[in-house]
Design a protein around this motif. Structure first.
Motif, PDB file in Angstrom:
ATOM      1  N   VAL A 132      -4.653   1.228   8.670  1.00 22.12           N
ATOM      2  CA  VAL A 132      -5.172  -0.187   9.334  1.00 22.12           C
ATOM      3  C   VAL A 132      -4.317  -1.124   9.139  1.00 22.12           C
ATOM      4  O   VAL A 132      -4.160  -1.969  10.042  1.00 22.12           O
ATOM      5  CB  VAL A 132      -6.745  -0.439   8.501  1.00 22.12           C
ATOM      6  CG1 VAL A 132      -7.140  -1.691   8.709  1.00 22.12           C
ATOM      7  CG2 VAL A 132      -7.617   0.547   8.846  1.00 22.12           C
ATOM      8  N   SER A 133      -3.641  -1.525   8.009  1.00 20.64           N
ATOM      9  CA  SER A 133      -2.665  -2.430   8.104  1.00 20.64           C
ATOM     10  C   SER A 133      -1.418  -2.346   8.974  1.00 20.64           C
ATOM     11  O   SER A 133      -0.946  -3.404   9.443  1.00 20.64           O
ATOM     12  CB  SER A 133      -2.055  -2.556   6.640  1.00 20.64           C
ATOM     13  OG  SER A 133      -1.407  -1.466   6.051  1.00 20.64           O
ATOM     14  N   ILE A 170       0.881  -1.146   0.143  1.00 16.15           N
ATOM     15  CA  ILE A 170      -0.156  -0.071   0.005  1.00 16.15           C
ATOM     16  C   ILE A 170       0.887   1.173   0.118  1.00 16.15           C
ATOM     17  O   ILE A 170       0.704   2.154  -0.642  1.00 16.15           O
ATOM     18  CB  ILE A 170      -1.068   0.025   1.165  1.00 16.15           C
ATOM     19  CG1 ILE A 170      -1.892  -1.192   0.922  1.00 16.15           C
ATOM     20  CG2 ILE A 170      -1.714   1.268   1.212  1.00 16.15           C
ATOM     21  CD1 ILE A 170      -2.754  -1.229   2.379  1.00 16.15           C
ATOM     22  N   ALA A 171       1.914   1.312   1.002  1.00 19.45           N
ATOM     23  CA  ALA A 171       2.890   2.462   0.830  1.00 19.45           C
ATOM     24  C   ALA A 171       3.608   2.534  -0.593  1.00 19.45           C
ATOM     25  O   ALA A 171       3.632   3.834  -0.969  1.00 19.45           O
ATOM     26  CB  ALA A 171       3.918   2.009   2.115  1.00 19.45           C
ATOM     27  N   ASN A 172       4.006   1.491  -0.964  1.00 20.13           N
ATOM     28  CA  ASN A 172       4.425   1.667  -2.576  1.00 20.13           C
ATOM     29  C   ASN A 172       3.433   2.191  -3.701  1.00 20.13           C
ATOM     30  O   ASN A 172       3.838   3.133  -4.136  1.00 20.13           O
ATOM     31  CB  ASN A 172       4.813   0.090  -3.005  1.00 20.13           C
ATOM     32  CG  ASN A 172       5.676   0.188  -4.004  1.00 20.13           C
ATOM     33  OD1 ASN A 172       5.003  -0.092  -5.346  1.00 20.13           O
ATOM     34  ND2 ASN A 172       6.741   0.691  -4.187  1.00 20.13           N
ATOM     35  N   GLU A 173       2.338   1.964  -3.372  1.00 18.72           N
ATOM     36  CA  GLU A 173       1.379   2.748  -4.247  1.00 18.72           C
ATOM     37  C   GLU A 173       1.062   3.955  -4.015  1.00 18.72           C
ATOM     38  O   GLU A 173       1.032   4.752  -4.874  1.00 18.72           O
ATOM     39  CB  GLU A 173      -0.192   1.737  -4.123  1.00 18.72           C
ATOM     40  CG  GLU A 173      -1.287   2.645  -4.737  1.00 18.72           C
ATOM     41  CD  GLU A 173      -1.240   2.194  -6.259  1.00 18.72           C
ATOM     42  OE1 GLU A 173      -1.977   2.961  -6.919  1.00 18.72           O
ATOM     43  OE2 GLU A 173      -0.514   1.147  -6.861  1.00 18.72           O
ATOM     44  N   TYR A 174       1.151   4.282  -2.624  1.00 14.58           N
ATOM     45  CA  TYR A 174       0.656   5.743  -2.294  1.00 14.58           C
ATOM     46  C   TYR A 174       1.977   6.550  -2.484  1.00 14.58           C
ATOM     47  O   TYR A 174       1.652   7.603  -3.275  1.00 14.58           O
ATOM     48  CB  TYR A 174       0.481   5.679  -0.753  1.00 14.58           C
ATOM     49  CG  TYR A 174      -0.160   7.190  -0.304  1.00 14.58           C
ATOM     50  CD1 TYR A 174      -1.389   7.576  -0.383  1.00 14.58           C
ATOM     51  CD2 TYR A 174       0.997   7.913   0.349  1.00 14.58           C
ATOM     52  CE1 TYR A 174      -1.644   8.997   0.101  1.00 14.58           C
ATOM     53  CE2 TYR A 174       0.803   9.278   0.735  1.00 14.58           C
ATOM     54  CZ  TYR A 174      -0.748   9.589   0.515  1.00 14.58           C
ATOM     55  OH  TYR A 174      -0.956  10.902   1.096  1.00 14.58           O
ATOM     56  N   GLN A 180      -8.430   7.351   0.913  1.00 14.37           N
ATOM     57  CA  GLN A 180      -8.922   5.992   1.044  1.00 14.37           C
ATOM     58  C   GLN A 180      -7.468   4.906   1.160  1.00 14.37           C
ATOM     59  O   GLN A 180      -7.473   4.084   2.081  1.00 14.37           O
ATOM     60  CB  GLN A 180      -9.601   5.619  -0.130  1.00 14.37           C
ATOM     61  CG  GLN A 180     -10.944   6.056  -0.315  1.00 14.37           C
ATOM     62  CD  GLN A 180     -11.758   5.600  -1.662  1.00 14.37           C
ATOM     63  OE1 GLN A 180     -11.155   5.847  -2.715  1.00 14.37           O
ATOM     64  NE2 GLN A 180     -12.842   4.816  -1.202  1.00 14.37           N
ATOM     65  N   VAL A 181      -6.499   5.389   0.422  1.00  9.28           N
ATOM     66  CA  VAL A 181      -5.418   4.452   0.372  1.00  9.28           C
ATOM     67  C   VAL A 181      -4.369   4.657   1.720  1.00  9.28           C
ATOM     68  O   VAL A 181      -4.116   3.755   2.272  1.00  9.28           O
ATOM     69  CB  VAL A 181      -4.307   4.773  -0.830  1.00  9.28           C
ATOM     70  CG1 VAL A 181      -3.035   4.031  -0.734  1.00  9.28           C
ATOM     71  CG2 VAL A 181      -4.990   4.452  -2.078  1.00  9.28           C
ATOM     72  N   LYS A 182      -4.468   6.121   2.078  1.00 13.22           N
ATOM     73  CA  LYS A 182      -3.764   6.167   3.340  1.00 13.22           C
ATOM     74  C   LYS A 182      -4.456   5.578   4.470  1.00 13.22           C
ATOM     75  O   LYS A 182      -3.841   4.954   5.675  1.00 13.22           O
ATOM     76  CB  LYS A 182      -3.749   8.083   3.601  1.00 13.22           C
ATOM     77  CG  LYS A 182      -2.756   8.462   4.586  1.00 13.22           C
ATOM     78  CD  LYS A 182      -2.943   9.825   4.998  1.00 13.22           C
ATOM     79  CE  LYS A 182      -2.277  10.642   3.619  1.00 13.22           C
ATOM     80  NZ  LYS A 182      -2.443  12.058   4.131  1.00 13.22           N
TER      81      LYS A 182
END
Length: 292
Positions: A99-100, A60-64, A92-94
């Motif tokens: 959460v993760s 997710i961090a890579n995407e963001y 949404q991504v943040k």
């Protein structure tokens, strides 16, 4: 192109086909603990949660951060990115990333409570590594340290500590398996960086393949795969060699595909390499079971 269903952007965000990289080392360590009569199901379950949640955090961090830094866009060769495609917002991504991280931290804190609060430092390192791969003042992935990060956090750390928490000891077998898992897991990143060579070079992202040239990618892939295979030989009895031959066929097939494929078609090689990592873990696990 809009997603076919509401869950699709979230599925693409966590990149489930890559999660074999975090699940596989834990599986191998658990099987070694079973062989050594040290298995603890609570420790094993918590280690699986930490490993999977940490990788999801990293994905997710890579995407963001790749989106916000304009490293990824609609023209990227990788599978569709939910943010660059406009499927998910920054908020949404943040939120998903928070959460993760919380799930990773919670499972890690339970492990600390059960064993020792000294492991808190390791947990902090895992969380920082998940974020630091793509973000911060010196992202690992953009300064030639991505392969080292994968080797450590998808090989050494999960394999060694999943076993050590249960058995309370360290010896040659666990180190052979930990190094092997780190090497084979790095093959996933190698395919990714090999596919993105031109794009990374133009955007100033200094991966190992950008630094040493595109032709270095298949060589590194073969080297990591071959070395990881050699590290399984100490566990292979006569019956085990059949399993090794099966794995060699998978590896050589993927290696040939890497050398003969370009562009977006490499996404299939990437998915097959992720499955190869799981195959490596399964072969290693079966070799350990044959020793019982």
């Amino acid at each position: 192109m809009k997603p076919n269903y509401k869950l699709q952007p979230w599925v693409k965000l966590i990149r489930p086909f890559t999660l074999t990289a975090s699940l596989s080392p834990v599986l191998v360590a658990v099987m070694l603990a079973i062989r050594d009569h040290s298995f603890d199901w609570i420790d094993s379950l918590l280690c699986i949660i930490v490993a999977l949640a940490a990788q999801i955090t990293s994905n997710i961090a890579n995407e963001y951060f790749d989106f916000t830094s304009k490293t990824d866009d609609k023209e990227s060769l990788g599978p569709n990115h939910p943010m660059s495609m406009g499927w998910l917002s920054k908020t949404q991504v943040k939120g998903a990333m928070v959460v993760s991280i919380m799930i990773t931290a919670l499972a890690g804190l339970v492990l600390c409570y059960l064993h020792s609060w000294a492991y808190l430092l390791l947990g902090v390192a895992v969380c920082l590594g998940a974020i630091g791969y793509s973000a911060g003042p010196w992202p690992f992935s953009k300064h030639g340290l991505g392969d080292l990060a994968v080797f450590l956090f998808y090989g050494i750390v999960p394999t060694f500590f999943t076993y050590y928490l249960q058995a309370g000891r360290s010896y040659t077998d666990i180190w052979l398996l930990a190094v092997g898992m780190g090497l084979i897991s790095d093959c996933i990143l190698i395919v990714n960086n090999y596919r993105d060579y031109e794009d990374d070079r133009q955007k100033g992202k200094k991966t190992i393949i950008v630094m040493f040239g595109k032709e270095f990618g298949p060589k590194l892939y073969f080297t990591c795969g071959a070395l990881s295979l050699l590290l399984l030989f100490p566990f292979a009895k006569m019956k085990g060699f059949i399993l090794l031959c099966f794995y060699i066929l998978i590896f050589t097939s993927n290696f040939r595909a890497l050398k003969t494929t370009e562009g977006k078609a490499l996404n299939k090689v990437l998915a097959k390499t992720a499955l190869m990592v799981l195959a490596y873990a399964l072969v290693a696990s079966l070799l350990l079971l044959l020793e019982m």
